[in-house]
Design a protein around this motif. Sequence first.
Motif, PDB file in Angstrom:
ATOM      1  N   GLY A 109      11.870  24.984  13.876  1.00 12.94           N
ATOM      2  CA  GLY A 109      12.003  25.024  12.481  1.00 12.94           C
ATOM      3  C   GLY A 109      11.212  23.848  11.705  1.00 12.94           C
ATOM      4  O   GLY A 109      10.783  24.018  10.560  1.00 12.94           O
ATOM      5  N   SER A 110      10.975  22.706  12.351  1.00  9.68           N
ATOM      6  CA  SER A 110      10.318  21.621  11.706  1.00  9.68           C
ATOM      7  C   SER A 110       9.408  21.351  12.926  1.00  9.68           C
ATOM      8  O   SER A 110       9.634  21.262  14.067  1.00  9.68           O
ATOM      9  N   THR A 111       8.274  20.338  12.323  1.00  9.69           N
ATOM     10  CA  THR A 111       7.351  19.933  13.384  1.00  9.69           C
ATOM     11  C   THR A 111       7.530  18.334  13.837  1.00  9.69           C
ATOM     12  O   THR A 111       7.452  17.547  12.835  1.00  9.69           O
ATOM     13  N   VAL A 112       7.841  18.212  15.015  1.00  6.59           N
ATOM     14  CA  VAL A 112       8.015  16.744  15.481  1.00  6.59           C
ATOM     15  C   VAL A 112       7.135  16.338  16.574  1.00  6.59           C
ATOM     16  O   VAL A 112       7.201  16.955  17.538  1.00  6.59           O
ATOM     17  N   THR A 113       6.508  15.269  16.282  1.00  6.59           N
ATOM     18  CA  THR A 113       5.577  14.684  17.454  1.00  6.59           C
ATOM     19  C   THR A 113       6.069  13.249  17.349  1.00  6.59           C
ATOM     20  O   THR A 113       5.950  12.368  16.337  1.00  6.59           O
ATOM     21  N   LYS A 114       6.331  12.837  18.514  1.00  3.30           N
ATOM     22  CA  LYS A 114       6.544  11.460  19.061  1.00  3.30           C
ATOM     23  C   LYS A 114       5.608  11.041  20.262  1.00  3.30           C
ATOM     24  O   LYS A 114       5.735  11.714  21.321  1.00  3.30           O
TER      25      LYS A 114
END
Length: 880
Positions: A109-114
């Motif tokens: 649903g959302s873009t998450v990059t860690k």
Amino acid sequence: MLRKLTIQALAFLLVALPLLGVLGKESLAAESSRVAIISQLSGDVQVQKSGGSKKIKAFKKLNLNQGDILFTGSSSSATLQFSNGTSSDDTMTAAANTTLKFSKLSSNGSTVTKVSMLKGSAWVDVKSIKSKDDQFQVETPTAIMGVRGTNFLVLVNPNTGSTNTSVFAGVVQLGAPSLSQPPSIGGTPTLPNPGAVLIYPTNQINVTPDTPSSQLPDQVSMVNLPALTSHLTPELIEAILRSYGKIQEENQQFIDKLKNGTQNLPPVLGTDIQVVEDNLTNLIGAALQQALGNHAITQEQLNSLIQQVEQAQGKKLDLPSKELTLTDLQKKKQEELEKKEQMLAAQEAEKRKQQLAEQQKQLALLAQQKKEQDAKNLAEAERLRKEAEAKLLAGMTEQQKKDYLTNQSNLNGTPPPSSPGPSESSSSNSDKGKLTGLTLLGDGIQLSPNFSKNVYSYSVNLGENYGGEIGVHPTAAATATVTIAVDGVVQEGSGSASFQPSPDRTMTKVTITVTDGSATKTYTILVKRLFTGVKEWSTLVNGEQVSWDLSDSYISENDDDRSYQLYFEEAPESFKVNFTLDDSVSFEDVDASEAFVLNASTRSGSLSLSRQQWHSGANDASIYYRIGEGEATKRYYLRFTVYIGTPELRTIYAQGADHVSYDFYPAGDHKFSSAVIVDSAIEPGEENATTTLTINPVLSEYWRGSEGSQPSIHITMGETQLEFIEGYQANLERGWNELTITMDNPAMDPSAPSGVYDLMIWVGDSLPEDLRLNSIEVTNGEATPSIVEGPTLEWSAYVNSDNDGFAYIDPAAPSEYGASIDSVHYEDYELDDYFAEARNANGKYAIPLQESFTVAYVTVRNEEGRYMTYVLYIEAAPLL
């Protein structure tokens, strides 16, 4: 009835199956993961997949998933594109010796990059932040960075653990890592912790392991281009050029907001919007010019990269070459933070040096214990042999005993007890003093060439991990005397010896001297410790073969790094290194520093230098090669360092809590002197009072080597050795305080001398009158600035740069006290000469003007031989 139910069930399935397929696809999409795709790579790049223990060789278009770890080796790089591998993706370019772990990659649903960056350097270009729920976060051992539409450079020092973040466009939210992260509020990621700060374009922040959150705002400064660009590689510069258009566009939007009042001007950027706009416009151009000055890239390489980017993007890059404009306050803060980082690096180097010394001490202790145990084992074995031989002889007849002793003497090369040895006349005169045999015992030991009584020089090549003993058993005529020496130490015994080659030496020299009457012959065996892949090695100094000292130093997880060291008081007349690699090495992969000449047909290389080609300090040359393929690939890195002379100091930093202190600069006869003017620690006229000063010596550039090649530093004050606690702690009294700085030569040669400096510190309410500089008159053509007077250690002047390129200064010492000007020096950045001596021109000292500003040092000496050094900052500009 049953048939009716079956038909109804089939009908239901026919209707439901399409719907189930849609639901299945939606469920799969909801769990889909974001990926990082390797779009470009060069050199040694490896990947450890999530949950695995082995590393695989990376390749182009390889997908990296959550939990994977990326490693880049020396002279290597990798560019990552997150998601689908298009130009609209986020990108990250990792330079050499960088380790990245992909902690979280999702598009639920959302873009998450860690991404966790454990060490190294990387350029980050973020474009994916479209909504409040999107996240892009970079975490290092000392900082967490949350970004939105941002371009920034991250440097993680593997030695000190510090993180440097420099922002080129957008804003970085940075905070120190914590065990419990605060929750998101309304879907928007909060700052990493309450003490986080915002870093704006043209700003940088340096976070050390001991930086508390409350002090993060104090660590923000204008970007330090000289320090920053020294870490740039061509791959990072190419990535910055690819982002240039986006950076300029975002920075222009930022300027528009400042001008129309929708964005407040951050105080850290200054107070003049026009200056801020100019700095944003000139940032990348100024960085590239500095990179050229730092030799991080050549002009030809830069032109080629610009041409490639222009062709790929279909438009010209407008790159201004103007410098950044900094206020005096910004310059001062930049300098303070740079000094702090240098002090941290010096402390870490000292800590590593102490750890290495302790490790070497433990290894030496273990080696000594092993040697003693081996001696005990040999003695016990000899005792048991003699006991067994005695029992054997006790059961023999006299004739059997005689035959046994004769056989033993023939095996050992010694005459039997009951028979005389060969007469002198039985030996040929031409063979007098020669060996009749030479046997070496040890695991895999082979003498090269095979023994011949007329060949006097031999060699033995050991593997790098050889740890056993070597037995030397020569035989000669009965009338000859045989002496064996190992590295010049004569071995006790009856013509045989055993020794264990030192793991810290590349060569052990065994000398066998045979004396027979008036004839003496000398045989030499060079026992060489070679690395995997090396077939032959030799070093000739003034025509004589010598041994290198060996110490291990660590570069990265994928490298096998070895560092050889030699010391010479003066540069040798001739110096030559020769090596030959074996068939396990692909010679096409061999790389070497420019000093080496490689020959592919003979699989060899050579380094030849004359006396004029050395400089004081550490002289380095290196060789790189690989062995194996795929997962079995191993890289070898061999560095050769020759030290000329003694360790040299550049300057000394000082800090104190309750006083004003100055940096110390060289005075006469390699002495350092300056003053500490007490503010509140000592009241005027107060007797027997003391103040504490923290001292950190800074080495000359030539003596700042790698780990294992740094001089160890000791500072004494009288009979007391200063303790090192984030610097050397000196407890100073009023008046003159004399300290001695000793720097042991990093070369392992015990004859290498130490660098010794005297440090004289004055503590008082004001400068001593007999060393107080009365004035400095600066003249250049027709322009004469006002004379600066007063008891200060720092002076400044402006001169006309349109004249002849020199500033002429005339300092005046207090002659009424017998003081005189001892010397005038200046810093020449172009020649890397920090303390060049100024020439006397018609009674004045000529100082060549540098491009930006010039630093000169004036040293005053009194009748007692004490010194005081004053600093003169000269700014050059056309005078209208």
